[in-house]
Write an enzyme that holds these catalytic residues in place. Structure first.
Site, mmCIF file in Angstrom:
data_model
loop_
_atom_site.group_PDB
_atom_site.id
_atom_site.type_symbol
_atom_site.label_atom_id
_atom_site.label_comp_id
_atom_site.label_asym_id
_atom_site.label_seq_id
_atom_site.Cartn_x
_atom_site.Cartn_y
_atom_site.Cartn_z
ATOM 1 N N PRO A 56 0.704 -1.275 -0.116
ATOM 2 C CA PRO A 56 -0.030 -0.028 -0.063
ATOM 3 C C PRO A 56 0.709 1.273 0.059
ATOM 4 C CG PRO A 56 0.360 -0.830 2.247
ATOM 5 C CD PRO A 56 0.816 -1.726 1.481
ATOM 6 N N PHE A 74 4.867 4.785 1.927
ATOM 7 C CA PHE A 74 5.052 3.269 1.249
ATOM 8 C C PHE A 74 5.256 2.149 2.138
ATOM 9 C CE2 PHE A 74 7.151 0.194 -1.302
ATOM 10 C CZ PHE A 74 6.104 -0.264 -1.833
ATOM 11 N N HIS A 75 4.900 1.099 2.138
ATOM 12 C CA HIS A 75 5.063 -0.159 3.041
ATOM 13 C C HIS A 75 5.166 -1.071 2.115
ATOM 14 C CE1 HIS A 75 5.297 -3.110 5.902
ATOM 15 N NE2 HIS A 75 4.460 -2.533 6.827
ATOM 16 N N SER A 76 6.315 -1.784 1.587
ATOM 17 C CA SER A 76 6.445 -2.891 1.067
ATOM 18 C C SER A 76 6.480 -4.117 1.860
ATOM 19 C CB SER A 76 7.937 -3.025 0.379
ATOM 20 O OG SER A 76 8.961 -3.028 1.128
#
Length: 219
Positions: A56, A74-76
């Site tokens: 997301p 941003f969250h990988s």
């Protein structure tokens, strides 16, 4: 969070604005932005994830002392799938590169500084710069920026894993970015632009400045 909106609680207790991006109801990790400045606009993104680990992102515009600043969160994921990472980084650098406004990326990238997709995130296409490219010890968290004057960077104790630490940056709006800015002693920095001194040395309750052992300042 057991049907409790933790972000709303934090925003109310801290007197901040909050935006909660795509979350577990979208089959992803979730991400949130807390801001001391008004959030003028916000859009949510689910970045390409062919291997299925949806990542997301939030693209918000905040009003910082009258200047509009883009903030990307941003969250990988943790799987480090090569194609996921490639497509996600390309999606985000395209998104960030479309704006000429001052910008900050607050991110969980899971990568090694200076290698692989790092050179997509920090590139001419995205326009983003690393807050401190000499910080060799990162893996999860990164702060990137553009069209802002950076003034400080610090890391607070992380325990045994990298994503339990705090990374903190200071920026000045309304002044041009100085690509030649270098490190300066804390004594040359105005008091109101310094990081708290209580986290120096052994710090407080196990929280202390680490990696560089003290905050870094640029001018």
């Amino acid at each position: 969070m057991g049907m409790r909106d933790t972000t709303q609680y934090l925003a109310e207790e801290l007197g901040m604005w909050v935006d909660q991006g795509p979350g577990p109801d979208k089959n992803t990790w979730g991400c949130a932005l807390l801001s001391k400045f008004p959030i003028v606009n916000s859009t949510h993104h689910l970045t390409p994830s062919p291997a299925g680990e949806l990542a997301p992102a939030i693209h918000a515009v905040i009003d910082a002392y009258g200047e509009l600043v883009d903030v990307y969160v941003f969250h990988s994921g943790q799987e480090e799938d090569v194609e996921d990472r490639k497509q996600q980084s390309e999606y985000m650098f395209t998104l960030m590169g479309q704006s000429s406004r001052p910008a900050i990326l607050l991110s969980y990238l899971v990568m090694e500084p200076g290698k692989g997709n790092y050179n997509t995130w920090v590139s001419e296409k995205s326009g983003m710069r690393d807050i401190d490219a000499s910080d060799w010890d990162r893996w999860c968290e990164y702060i990137l920026y553009k069209n802002l004057r950076r003034s400080g960077y610090a890391r607070l104790s992380r325990g045994t894993v990298t994503d339990t630490e705090l990374q903190v940056g200071k920026f000045v709006v309304g002044q041009p970015e100085d690509l030649s800015a270098g490190l300066v002693p804390e004594a040359e920095v105005p008091q109101d632009m310094r990081f708290p001194s209580l986290f120096k040395g052994e710090g407080v309750r196990g929280h202390f400045y680490h990696v560089f052992d003290e905050p870094r300042y640029y001018a």
